[in-house]
Design an enzyme around this catalytic site. Structure first.
Site: not given
Ligand SMILES: Nc1ncnc2c1ncn2[C@@H]1O[C@H](COP(=O)(O)OP(=O)(O)O)[C@@H](O)[C@H]1O
Ligand SMILES: O=C(CO)[C@@H](O)[C@H](O)COP(=O)(O)O
Length: 460
Positions: A71-72, A224
């Site tokens: 992520q991110h 994820d």
């Protein structure tokens, strides 16, 4: 046989599973490593993805594919779709000051109400603020920003047109400029962070076909952790503890959360529900580091940890080896406390590393229960769950029995389940019953956590 493929493009590697759509059986799988570091050229993910697909026997016979990803991460593209600079990953803490500034400017409560989370350095918006402040020439070239799984899905489609980027609700919820409550971008917050608006990926429907890779239908993909929830078929009452590069504690819920201290991130899941989540920066790699310090491999580290007494005879390891995200201490370092002649052994070090890493996750579990998440079952997954010591000690530190599914790639499995869902178009995603789970029980060790808390608070 109809086949669906799932990808986990995670921090340390890319994994691909190919499953039979009808039976859910694993047909073939492969993986390839990612480069080290918290700043990565997205091309390295693409090379690893193509290598992992080849290692899985190639795409032959696959009808649908979806990508789950770390992520991110901030992937910045120029107007022609070229990558502007290497992506800053979720575990890159250089935007910690930008995060503090953004929280001060809007207020923690207002952030929680707006996006369900209070941003820390992991969140994409804080990385955009850092870029605007520290690399104005690169910032000026940015026309679009997307996440690792968005970029890989777009590459698989063969597109270079930034207006064709797509994402999904689970990963959008980790940007800090998308609201899980209203399911809309908060372009005002993007502008607050970066100083101007950008092209953002369209948020696809939960079982939408977003394009093709050759003849293969592509699903929207997911962050994820949301993909892992899908792969496990997690239901309300299940709390997943994942020990990968990150340590995460999360649960599927029907209602959004908006926790104003920032401990619990109010993410969305990949099925239209919500995924409150606590994330630590220090998980499996604490064990890698302890094994390196003890001069043993991970199996020997596990044996050593299990040979020491619970509580490691007073040795406590605070595992902030990469700084920490929860609690928000990006500049902290790890530390060892209570060292005496009697506990100055590799076995005590191994035990203290496992206990310290798990104490961080136990704090995450407490934070989830404080926002009202019910805990009927704890599911332990991720590379660190392959350690017998982790599996054995987890129930003692978490204070709850722990269910361990067989070692597997649950993020990639969730992505494969999403791909199958896109093919089937059913109301709910396909649920694979996980065979061979084991349940671990142990006497709780509150004294280990109390000692950990005392030293943890000194690190603040
Ligand atoms: N038997 C084991 N004992 C402890 N840690 C392990 C074991 N096997 C793998 N790991 C660790 O798991 C981590 C990789 O886990 P994974 O969930 O794939 O991470 P990520 O998804 O973040 O890339 C590595 O740090 C690796 O050393
Ligand atoms: O930042 C988070 C969750 O908010 C991390 O969980 C990343 O999504 C990376 O995951 P792994 O590569 O460790 O699985």
């Amino acid at each position: 046989m109809r086949l669906a493929a799932g990808v986990d493009s995670s921090t340390q590697s890319c994994k691909v599973v190919i499953r039979d759509v009808d039976s859910g059986a694993l047909v073939r799988q492969g993986s390839a490593p990612h480069p080290a570091g918290t700043e990565v050229d997205p091309e390295a993910w693409w090379r690893a993805l193509t290598a992992a697909i080849e290692a899985a026997g190639g795409p032959g016979g696959v009808e649908a594919l979806a990508v789950g990803g770390q992520q991110h991460g901030m992937v910045c593209l120029d107007e022609n779709g070229a990558v502007v600079r290497p992506a800053l990953l979720w575990n890159d803490t250089r935007s910690a000051q930008a995060a503090d500034d953004l929280v001060r400017e809007l207020g923690a409560e207002a952030w929680a109400q707006a996006i369900g989370s209070v941003p820390v350095a992991s969140f994409t918006a804080t990385k955009l603020r850092w870029l605007a402040e520290h690399e104005p020439e690169n910032a000026a070239r940015v026309a679009a920003v997307c996440l690792p799984h968005d970029w890989l899905t777009w590459r698989l489609r063969g597109s270079t047109d930034i207006s064709e980027l797509t994402t999904d609700r689970s990963d959008a919820s980790g940007t800090a400029y998308w609201s899980p409550a209203t399911e809309e971008y908060r372009r005002d917050l993007l502008t607050l962070a970066f100083g101007r608006d950008l092209v953002l990926p369209r948020v696809a429907g939960i079982r939408e076909a977003v394009g093709h890779f050759g003849d293969i239908v592509l699903g929207p993909g997911a962050g994820d952790n949301a993909a892992a929830a899908l792969g496990l078929g997690a239901r309300v009452g299940d709390v997943v503890v994942s020990i990968g590069t990150s340590g995460t504690v999360f649960a599927v819920c029907d209602t959004p959360t908006a926790e104003p201290t920032g401990t619990v991130a109010g993410f969305a899941d990949a099925t239209g529900r919500h995924l409150p989540l606590v994330c630590t920066l220090n998980a499996a790699r604490v064990l890698d580091a302890a094994a390196g310090m003890a001069g043993v491999d991970l199996h020997e580290l596990s044996d050593l940890a299990l040979s020491a007494a619970p509580g490691a005879d007073g040795l406590t390891l605070i595992p902030y080896l990469e700084g920490e995200r929860t609690p928000n201490l990006p500049d902290a370092a790890g530390s060892i406390h209570g060292l005496r002649l009697a506990n100055a052994t590799s076995a005590h070090l191994a035990r203290a590393a496992v206990e310290g890493m798990l104490c961080g996750l136990a704090d995450g579990l407490d934070a989830l229960t404080e926002v009202g998440v019910p805990v009927s079952r704890i599911l332990l997954i991720g590379g660190g769950a392959r350690s017998e010591a982790v599996r054995t000690i987890a129930p003692a530190v978490l204070g709850h029995s722990v269910t361990v599914p067989p070692p597997g790639e649950y993020v990639a499995d969730g992505a494969a389940a999403q791909a199958a869902w896109v093919l089937e178009g059913s109301e709910e995603p396909p649920r694979r019953v996980t065979q061979g789970t084991e349940t671990y029980e142990a006497k709780p060790l509150p004294e280990v956590r109390e000692r950990y808390h005392a030293y943890r608070d000194r690190a603040a």
